[in-house]
Design an enzyme around this catalytic site. Structure first.
Site, mmCIF file in Angstrom:
data_model
loop_
_atom_site.group_PDB
_atom_site.id
_atom_site.type_symbol
_atom_site.label_atom_id
_atom_site.label_comp_id
_atom_site.label_asym_id
_atom_site.label_seq_id
_atom_site.Cartn_x
_atom_site.Cartn_y
_atom_site.Cartn_z
ATOM 1 N N ASP A 128 0.845 -1.189 0.000
ATOM 2 C CA ASP A 128 0.000 0.000 0.000
ATOM 3 C C ASP A 128 0.888 1.250 0.000
ATOM 4 O O ASP A 128 1.994 1.220 -0.544
ATOM 5 C CB ASP A 128 -0.923 -0.030 1.230
ATOM 6 C CG ASP A 128 -2.292 0.560 0.940
ATOM 7 O OD1 ASP A 128 -2.360 1.790 0.743
ATOM 8 O OD2 ASP A 128 -3.278 -0.195 0.897
ATOM 9 N N HIS B 255 -3.853 6.286 3.295
ATOM 10 C CA HIS B 255 -4.547 5.074 2.851
ATOM 11 C C HIS B 255 -3.952 3.812 3.472
ATOM 12 O O HIS B 255 -4.677 2.955 4.002
ATOM 13 C CB HIS B 255 -4.480 5.008 1.322
ATOM 14 C CG HIS B 255 -5.303 3.923 0.703
ATOM 15 N ND1 HIS B 255 -4.844 2.631 0.560
ATOM 16 C CD2 HIS B 255 -6.541 3.939 0.161
ATOM 17 C CE1 HIS B 255 -5.767 1.899 -0.032
ATOM 18 N NE2 HIS B 255 -6.812 2.675 -0.288
ATOM 19 N N SER C 38 -11.184 -0.730 -0.850
ATOM 20 C CA SER C 38 -9.932 -0.693 -0.085
ATOM 21 C C SER C 38 -10.188 -0.863 1.404
ATOM 22 O O SER C 38 -9.379 -1.450 2.124
ATOM 23 C CB SER C 38 -9.219 0.647 -0.285
ATOM 24 O OG SER C 38 -8.516 0.695 -1.486
#
Length: 822
Positions: free
Chosen positions: A163, A238, A603
């Site tokens: 990620d 994220h 996600s």
């Protein structure tokens, strides 16, 4: 004179040469990133054996073989490509034998003809598939209780995250010296790669490893050193969000803009975290993502979480055989469970970007939690909206002047009076401070938001600069309703996305606003207040499949021809999820400075499944990846908290329709049942190869080139891959499908078989009931017959009900083409 003529000819020749050079420069090929795979076995599968990543990764033989592979990559490039025409970026050597190279298309084409090269594929880039959920999924009273509570849930399991990195100072990732990790992680060996914002001490025991991969990113573009940190640090947020959702510490206070929203916990709060940063604010490449996957498997992660990947299907190969999916196949071969986001391109059909049966594709849903806000009008009417903000002055009881932004445009000065700047409140210079100070200002969705040049961040800046009492951002009838998510505002603010609701506000406003002949406002008489928007409500029917969540059916090529695999596999919460964030928030300025964020996407759903898989692995340490994914699938539910079929959001805002397996896969994950499923469907690497060999029109040479395997064994039909679902993309006449189940209990159990056939078919099971011994297996024959041709897929279900209380559900997705075989 002759000398002058001679000099003139020389100048003409020089000019001609210069033009040739300039033309050549103009026609010079631009370099791109290419992924290349080679024929020799990678280190993990040396000698053709299926070596587990747990025990062989550090042997002298493996290390020596990996070194030979790197040397062979270098020699091939040196002997094939022109000097100076390329840069080798990375050598893949553990689960994939190959390399990434930065070169021109013409140089890359040379590699395709070299002996020993399997595939050459252009890097398509990668994208991100962008608390309360543990209670919604029943973890506190269920699985956590069985595993000794949150102090032990996930202990001994390492989850890898490919990620944007991680924020190591976040309390979700803090090490607790009063509850140290006691599990033996000798099978795992990572590294802590220090760099900007990421000292070596960041790997604290909770974070057991952190690496970054940037060769592809650095070759693809010039990185921005202010945010593209060459370290595992997460400048986006994220990666931190994903990691904390799966494995964040339990009971971490969620405080945003000084308000306490509750406590956040990961699904497996005692699992340990391995970080593989491969995505940067500026760019993301498959080169870095596949490099990260290769390293994660070598390090020894148990579960690999991918909330990132290609956003489109490959154009020049089938979906299962692009290099990204090949890497996932080899990760599964090495014993790693791969959990992958299904994609955010819903609600249209065939929009999934998780294609392969060897990866778990996760769809997203909401929960029963919402954050309702409201605008109180002077006539007593309340209009609902969204906005994580406190109330206007007076706790929402004191009414302020209500002003439509276009009625407050600055009438003097040189500022350009463009509608987007004025109506959308994008600049303090566009509005008259005497009118808007202390007022609640209505900012309207217009062209700037439609084309992406305007932002809510700019509205907030304008409101602060001019002293608004608050703002209301509303839909515009000319553009229709818009999709709104609750955003944390540090000033009173509200989003009202419904044109019908906005009309109520504007009707009230116009009745109480006095205008002159020129339409200019002479007196503002409308009043309003913004109510509290940060208190959660738990009244909604849930879950519903989120609009953005990508849908099936799964497909085999860029033309989206359907295939015999169910995607997505499973549904998990992915809408409005609170989790850790990075205060830099490089890609989302409105969240800058925050340590938590409420965001949505598949996600966010993916780490829920990864964390739950860690709990199952902890409880059943000998289970293979396919057994874990089977347990998750067969125990899922297709019913919501009101006992009704889970609904799915459609294209129109507010529209809902009954979901099918193409929206929710097997259903909403039910962790307390998944930990003890009764029966499991198991499949391994050789089964996946046989599946590939059985695909219609598949040339065995293609399989050999792609993954180096011969089609010595093939399934009679692709639908015979032993999955916990049955999908038939073209049923003509009749078909017999086989499944094998295994009893994972230590006691015998008797199962009764029942079926709800898809429309247009009959389905019979043999045997209709069976008793299965402890750890025993049972074959099932499923006979499907077309009774009526249909225009699309229809859906059904097989239910195996056990005498010990286990219920095993197998979704059926069938397209009945014709009654008779052609």
């Amino acid at each position: 004179m002759a000398e002058f003529a001679s000099l003139k000819r020389v100048e003409v020749i020089r000019l001609g040469l210069l033009m040739v050079i300039m033309t050549a420069d103009c026609l010079a090929e631009e370099r791109a990133l290419y992924l290349v795979t080679m024929e020799d076995e990678p280190a993990a599968f040396l000698g053709g054996s299926n070596l587990s990543h747990k025990g062989h990764k550090h042997s002298e033989v493996s290390r020596a073989h990996a070194k030979r592979l790197v040397n062979s990559h270098d020699k091939l490039l040196q002997s094939t490509l022109e000097t100076g025409s390329y840069t080798k970026l990375h050598s893949f050597k553990h689960i994939v034998n190959g390399f990434a190279v930065h070169t021109t298309p013409s140089q890359a084409s040379k590699l395709r003809d070299v002996e020993g090269v399997r595939l050459v594929e252009k890097d398509r880039g990668a994208k991100l598939m962008t608390t309360y959920t543990p209670k919604f999924l029943g973890l506190r009273e269920g699985v956590w209780a069985q595993e000794g509570g949150e102090r032990n849930a996930g202990e001994g399991i390492v989850i890898g995250f490919v990620d944007t990195g991680i924020n190591p100072t976040h309390p979700s990732f803090a090490f607790n010296p009063f509850n140290p990790f006691t599990s033996n992680l000798s099978r795992f060996s990572g590294a802590c790669e220090a760099g900007p914002h990421f000292p070596a001490s960041s790997c604290n025991g909770k974070i057991v490893s952190a690496r970054f991969f940037s060769a592809g990113a650095q070759a693809a573009t010039t990185l921005n050193t202010s945010v593209d940190f060459l370290s595992p640090y997460d400048a986006v947020g994220h990666g931190s969000h994903v990691a904390s959702t799966a494995a964040g510490n339990a009971g971490v206070p969620v405080v945003v803009n000084g308000f306490f929203y509750g406590r956040a916990s990961g699904m497996a709060p005692r699992a340990q975290i391995a970080i593989y940063k491969a995505v940067y604010p500026t760019v993301a490449t498959l080169t870095d993502v596949i490099s990260a996957i290769d390293q994660a498997v070598l390090d020894g992660v148990d579960i690999l979480t991918l909330s990132v990947g290609p956003d489109e299907p490959p154009e020049d190969t089938i979906t299962f055989l692009n290099l990204f999916d090949i890497a996932l196949l080899f990760a599964r071969r090495a014993g790693v469970l791969v959990v992958q986001a299904a994609g955010n391109k819903g609600p249209g059909p065939s929009t999934v970007v998780s294609f392969s049966p060897w990866a778990v594709g996760v769809a997203a849903s909401g929960t029963d939690r919402s954050y309702p806000g409201c605008l109180l009008l002077g006539n007593g009417r309340k209009v609902g909206g969204l906005g994580l903000s406190g109330p206007s002055l007076g706790n929402g009881l004191f009414l302020h002047k209500l002003v439509l932004a276009r009625d407050a445009a600055r009438t003097n000065g040189s500022f350009p009076e463009t509608p987007s700047l004025i109506e959308e409140c994008q600049s303090p210079q566009a509005l008259d401070p005497r009118v808007v100070r202390g007022s609640i200002v209505i900012c309207t969705f217009s062209e700037g938001f439609s084309n992406g040049t305007s932002s809510v961040t700019a509205i907030i800046s304008t409101a602060k600069a001019l002293g608004f009492a608050g703002f209301v951002f509303v839909a515009n009838p000319s553009y229709g309703d818009f999709i709104a998510e609750p955003i944390p505002f540090d000033i009173p603010g509200l989003l009202i996305p419904s044109v019908a609701d906005v009309q109520v506000i504007l009707n009230y406003y116009e009745r109480h606003t006095h205008r002159g002949e020129s339409k200019l406002v002479r007196r503002f008489r409308a009043k309003a207040a913004i109510g509290e928007g940060r208190v959660a409500s738990f009244k909604s029917q849930a879950p519903t499949v989120s609009r953005f969540s990508s849908r099936g059916p799964d497909f085999i090529d860029a033309k989206r021809n359907p295939t015999d695999v169910l995607k997505p596999d499973i549904l998990a919460p992915g809408q409005r999820v609170w989790a850790a964030w990075s205060p830099i928030s490089a890609s989302d300025p409105i969240l800058e400075g925050l340590s938590f964020a409420l965001v949505s996407g598949t996600s966010m759903a993916t780490p829920h499944i990864a964390g739950i898989a860690a709990l199952i692995k902890q409880y059943n340490p000998s289970w293979t990846p396919s057994m874990i994914s089977s347990a998750i699938d067969t125990t899922a539910t297709k019913y919501d908290n009101h006992g009704q079929v889970i609904m799915a959001e459609g294209f129109s805002i507010g529209s809902l329709y009954p979901s099918t397996p193409f929206e929710l896969g097997s259903g909403l994950v039910t962790p307390s049942c998944a930990i003890d499923p009764g029966l499991v469907f198991s499949s391994g690497y050789k089964d996946y190869v046989a599946f590939l060999c059985s695909l219609p029109g598949m040339n065995p040479a293609t399989i050999k080139i792609a993954i180096g395997e011969s089609c010595n064994y093939s399934l009679t039909h692709p639908a015979n891959l032993n999955l916990p679902s049955i999908t038939i993309s073209a049923l003509i006449g009749s078909l017999s499908v086989q499944r094998t189940v295994r009893n994972v209990r230590n006691e015998p159990e008797t199962y009764l078989c029942a079926v709800l056939p898809p429309n247009g078919t009959t389905v019979s099971l043999n045997p209709p009931w069976f008793t299965i011994a402890p750890q025993g297996t049972q074959e099932l024959d499923v006979q499907l017959n077309v009774t009526k041709a249909m225009n699309d897929f229809s859906f059904g279900e097989i239910i195996l009900t056990g005498s010990l209380g286990h219920i095993v559900k197998i979704p059926l997705s069938v397209f009945p083409i014709s009654v008779q075989k052609r």
